[in-house]
Design a protein around this motif. Structure first.
Motif, mmCIF file in Angstrom:
data_model
loop_
_atom_site.group_PDB
_atom_site.id
_atom_site.type_symbol
_atom_site.label_atom_id
_atom_site.label_comp_id
_atom_site.label_asym_id
_atom_site.label_seq_id
_atom_site.Cartn_x
_atom_site.Cartn_y
_atom_site.Cartn_z
ATOM 1 N N LYS A 171 0.838 -1.190 0.000
ATOM 2 C CA LYS A 171 0.000 0.000 0.000
ATOM 3 C C LYS A 171 0.880 1.250 0.000
ATOM 4 O O LYS A 171 2.065 1.205 0.324
ATOM 5 C CB LYS A 171 -0.914 -0.008 1.227
ATOM 6 C CG LYS A 171 -1.958 -1.113 1.193
ATOM 7 C CD LYS A 171 -2.822 -1.093 2.447
ATOM 8 C CE LYS A 171 -3.895 -2.175 2.398
ATOM 9 N NZ LYS A 171 -4.706 -2.223 3.650
ATOM 10 N N ALA A 172 0.277 2.381 -0.335
ATOM 11 C CA ALA A 172 1.040 3.617 -0.483
ATOM 12 C C ALA A 172 1.748 4.009 0.809
ATOM 13 O O ALA A 172 2.918 4.425 0.794
ATOM 14 C CB ALA A 172 0.121 4.743 -0.952
ATOM 15 N N HIS A 173 1.082 3.887 1.946
ATOM 16 C CA HIS A 173 1.718 4.303 3.205
ATOM 17 C C HIS A 173 2.868 3.372 3.575
ATOM 18 O O HIS A 173 3.837 3.799 4.207
ATOM 19 C CB HIS A 173 0.695 4.379 4.339
ATOM 20 C CG HIS A 173 0.232 3.049 4.845
ATOM 21 N ND1 HIS A 173 -0.813 2.360 4.272
ATOM 22 C CD2 HIS A 173 0.671 2.260 5.869
ATOM 23 C CE1 HIS A 173 -1.013 1.232 4.918
ATOM 24 N NE2 HIS A 173 -0.115 1.140 5.888
ATOM 25 N N VAL A 174 2.787 2.109 3.154
ATOM 26 C CA VAL A 174 3.882 1.170 3.404
ATOM 27 C C VAL A 174 5.089 1.547 2.549
ATOM 28 O O VAL A 174 6.235 1.525 3.008
ATOM 29 C CB VAL A 174 3.434 -0.275 3.125
ATOM 30 C CG1 VAL A 174 4.606 -1.248 3.269
ATOM 31 C CG2 VAL A 174 2.303 -0.665 4.069
ATOM 32 N N LEU A 175 4.842 1.908 1.296
ATOM 33 C CA LEU A 175 5.933 2.326 0.420
ATOM 34 C C LEU A 175 6.593 3.596 0.956
ATOM 35 O O LEU A 175 7.822 3.717 0.972
ATOM 36 C CB LEU A 175 5.410 2.551 -0.992
ATOM 37 C CG LEU A 175 6.437 2.966 -2.045
ATOM 38 C CD1 LEU A 175 7.571 1.955 -2.145
ATOM 39 C CD2 LEU A 175 5.761 3.168 -3.399
ATOM 40 N N LEU A 176 5.787 4.542 1.422
ATOM 41 C CA LEU A 176 6.343 5.759 2.009
ATOM 42 C C LEU A 176 7.190 5.435 3.233
ATOM 43 O O LEU A 176 8.294 5.967 3.401
ATOM 44 C CB LEU A 176 5.216 6.725 2.385
ATOM 45 C CG LEU A 176 5.641 7.973 3.157
ATOM 46 C CD1 LEU A 176 6.638 8.810 2.361
ATOM 47 C CD2 LEU A 176 4.413 8.808 3.541
ATOM 48 N N GLU A 177 6.693 4.570 4.097
ATOM 49 C CA GLU A 177 7.475 4.183 5.270
ATOM 50 C C GLU A 177 8.791 3.534 4.867
ATOM 51 O O GLU A 177 9.841 3.790 5.479
ATOM 52 C CB GLU A 177 6.679 3.236 6.161
ATOM 53 C CG GLU A 177 7.447 2.829 7.423
ATOM 54 C CD GLU A 177 6.643 1.992 8.397
ATOM 55 O OE1 GLU A 177 7.237 1.505 9.382
ATOM 56 O OE2 GLU A 177 5.419 1.825 8.196
ATOM 57 N N LEU A 212 -2.940 8.565 -0.670
ATOM 58 C CA LEU A 212 -2.101 8.169 0.454
ATOM 59 C C LEU A 212 -2.854 8.434 1.749
ATOM 60 O O LEU A 212 -3.233 9.575 2.028
ATOM 61 C CB LEU A 212 -0.783 8.958 0.455
ATOM 62 C CG LEU A 212 0.121 8.780 1.666
ATOM 63 C CD1 LEU A 212 0.642 7.352 1.766
ATOM 64 C CD2 LEU A 212 1.291 9.768 1.625
ATOM 65 N N ASP A 213 -3.077 7.377 2.526
ATOM 66 C CA ASP A 213 -3.744 7.509 3.823
ATOM 67 C C ASP A 213 -2.665 7.696 4.887
ATOM 68 O O ASP A 213 -2.131 6.729 5.427
ATOM 69 C CB ASP A 213 -4.585 6.271 4.109
ATOM 70 C CG ASP A 213 -5.432 6.410 5.373
ATOM 71 O OD1 ASP A 213 -5.275 7.429 6.086
ATOM 72 O OD2 ASP A 213 -6.235 5.500 5.655
ATOM 73 N N VAL A 214 -2.351 8.942 5.177
ATOM 74 C CA VAL A 214 -1.270 9.254 6.114
ATOM 75 C C VAL A 214 -1.571 8.694 7.498
ATOM 76 O O VAL A 214 -0.655 8.337 8.249
ATOM 77 C CB VAL A 214 -1.051 10.780 6.174
ATOM 78 C CG1 VAL A 214 0.015 11.129 7.198
ATOM 79 C CG2 VAL A 214 -0.662 11.308 4.805
ATOM 80 N N ASP A 215 -2.837 8.581 7.849
ATOM 81 C CA ASP A 215 -3.198 8.071 9.175
ATOM 82 C C ASP A 215 -2.785 6.622 9.373
ATOM 83 O O ASP A 215 -2.767 6.135 10.515
ATOM 84 C CB ASP A 215 -4.707 8.213 9.395
ATOM 85 C CG ASP A 215 -5.139 9.663 9.559
ATOM 86 O OD1 ASP A 215 -4.292 10.489 9.976
ATOM 87 O OD2 ASP A 215 -6.301 9.981 9.265
ATOM 88 N N GLN A 216 -2.462 5.919 8.299
ATOM 89 C CA GLN A 216 -2.027 4.531 8.422
ATOM 90 C C GLN A 216 -0.550 4.411 8.781
ATOM 91 O O GLN A 216 -0.089 3.329 9.151
ATOM 92 C CB GLN A 216 -2.285 3.789 7.100
ATOM 93 C CG GLN A 216 -3.756 3.635 6.759
ATOM 94 C CD GLN A 216 -4.515 2.820 7.789
ATOM 95 O OE1 GLN A 216 -4.063 1.759 8.207
ATOM 96 N NE2 GLN A 216 -5.652 3.333 8.224
ATOM 97 N N LEU A 217 0.193 5.502 8.692
ATOM 98 C CA LEU A 217 1.591 5.472 9.124
ATOM 99 C C LEU A 217 1.671 5.318 10.644
ATOM 100 O O LEU A 217 0.786 5.801 11.372
ATOM 101 C CB LEU A 217 2.294 6.782 8.741
ATOM 102 C CG LEU A 217 2.715 6.976 7.291
ATOM 103 C CD1 LEU A 217 3.161 8.418 7.076
ATOM 104 C CD2 LEU A 217 3.825 6.017 6.907
ATOM 105 N N PRO A 218 2.724 4.671 11.160
ATOM 106 C CA PRO A 218 2.947 4.692 12.604
ATOM 107 C C PRO A 218 3.009 6.136 13.088
ATOM 108 O O PRO A 218 3.513 7.020 12.390
ATOM 109 C CB PRO A 218 4.303 3.988 12.764
ATOM 110 C CG PRO A 218 4.443 3.138 11.547
ATOM 111 C CD PRO A 218 3.752 3.890 10.438
ATOM 112 N N ASP A 219 2.490 6.394 14.293
ATOM 113 C CA ASP A 219 2.345 7.773 14.770
ATOM 114 C C ASP A 219 3.643 8.570 14.695
ATOM 115 O O ASP A 219 3.645 9.737 14.295
ATOM 116 C CB ASP A 219 1.815 7.773 16.208
ATOM 117 C CG ASP A 219 0.354 7.352 16.286
ATOM 118 O OD1 ASP A 219 -0.334 7.419 15.242
ATOM 119 O OD2 ASP A 219 -0.097 6.951 17.369
ATOM 120 N N HIS A 220 4.770 7.942 15.089
ATOM 121 C CA HIS A 220 6.024 8.687 15.111
ATOM 122 C C HIS A 220 6.472 9.070 13.705
ATOM 123 O O HIS A 220 7.064 10.138 13.508
ATOM 124 C CB HIS A 220 7.115 7.886 15.830
ATOM 125 C CG HIS A 220 7.401 6.543 15.254
ATOM 126 N ND1 HIS A 220 6.471 5.526 15.238
ATOM 127 C CD2 HIS A 220 8.517 6.033 14.660
ATOM 128 C CE1 HIS A 220 7.003 4.455 14.663
ATOM 129 N NE2 HIS A 220 8.234 4.738 14.300
#
Length: 250
Positions: A171-177, A212-220
């Motif tokens: 997913k997009a947030h995983v790729l960003l991470e 991109l669902d930024v809320d799916q990123l870990p908080d930090h």
């Protein structure tokens, strides 16, 4: 890359790896295209489990691909642009070349790319049969039209056409991470510079377009990404805080 149907070729490679019981996740240029990031496709790459590199290499040696496309061994592994130390993107752990093309098919190991996710082997059955089983939360199919973007002017190809062998993508947030973690790990190198550019591309072509669902990123990481997106801190300070957050400082 002059290939008549890139999607069919990607799907045939994924199918061959899955048929050999090797779970695989799309990576590299093709993955960026799926998420709408415009890029030149110079390779077709997959992430596989760390302990299956030799098995994956055998598949890429013997595989029959779509459109009767042939793979050939790298003629000069020690001096190939696909693995050169100064290349601007991380090199694959193994690659073969597409006959009659400058493009390649490469395999990356999870420990170098998506090491922060559970081991792919622990999700093997769900990744090998994504059409009949629910995919693990970090992944979707490349043909998922509910999550991935369509083709649009100024953007890349977007989601795959339905009706082909399934291809699993992060997913997009995983790729960003992944890019944030690669940047923190490799800052000061050409690979680190590439990852920082990809973070900016994810913001410009994926986040700003609403995919991109930024809320799916870990908080930090969500907080740090939002600071970078809103240009709240100098890059040097932001980089230092990212490294500290991810435990990358000596």
């Amino acid at each position: 890359m002059a290939i008549k149907d890139l999607e069919a070729l990607v799907a045939s490679i994924s199918h061959a790896l899955n048929a050999a019981r090797i779970p695989c996740v799309l990576w590299g240029h093709c993955l960026l295209q799926v998420h709408g990031v415009p890029t030149i496709v110079g390779s077709i790459d997959f992430v596989i489990p760390d302990d299956l590199l030799q098995a994956g290499a055998r598949v890429l040696t013997d595989v029959a691909l779509a459109q009767d496309t042939l793979l050939t061994p790298c003629p000069n592994p020690t001096d190939c642009s696909k693995t050169a130390p100064n290349r601007p993107t991380p090199p694959p752990s193994f690659h073969n070349h597409l006959e009659g093309s400058d493009a390649s098919v490469g395999l990356y190991l999870q420990r170098d790319t998506l090491w922060f996710l559970p081991p792919l082997n622990s999700m093997r059955d769900r990744l090998l049969s994504p059409a009949t089983q629910q995919l693990p939360p970090p992944f979707i199919l490349a043909s998922d039209q509910t999550t991935l973007p369509p083709w649009r002017p100024g953007r890349a190809s977007g989601f795959f056409k339905p009706g082909q062998s399934p291809v699993v993508v992060p997913k997009a947030h995983v790729l960003l991470e992944a890019f944030m973690r690669i940047y923190a790990r490799d800052v000061g190198t050409v690979i680190g510079s590439f990852a920082l550019t990809m973070i900016a591309y994810m913001e410009l072509y994926v986040d700003e377009d609403g995919f991109l669902d930024v809320d799916q990123l870990p908080d930090h990481l969500k907080e740090l990404y939002c600071e970078r997106r809103n240009d709240k801190k100098p890059v040097r300070q932001w980089t230092q805080e990212l490294k500290e957050t991810l435990g990358q400082n000596p």
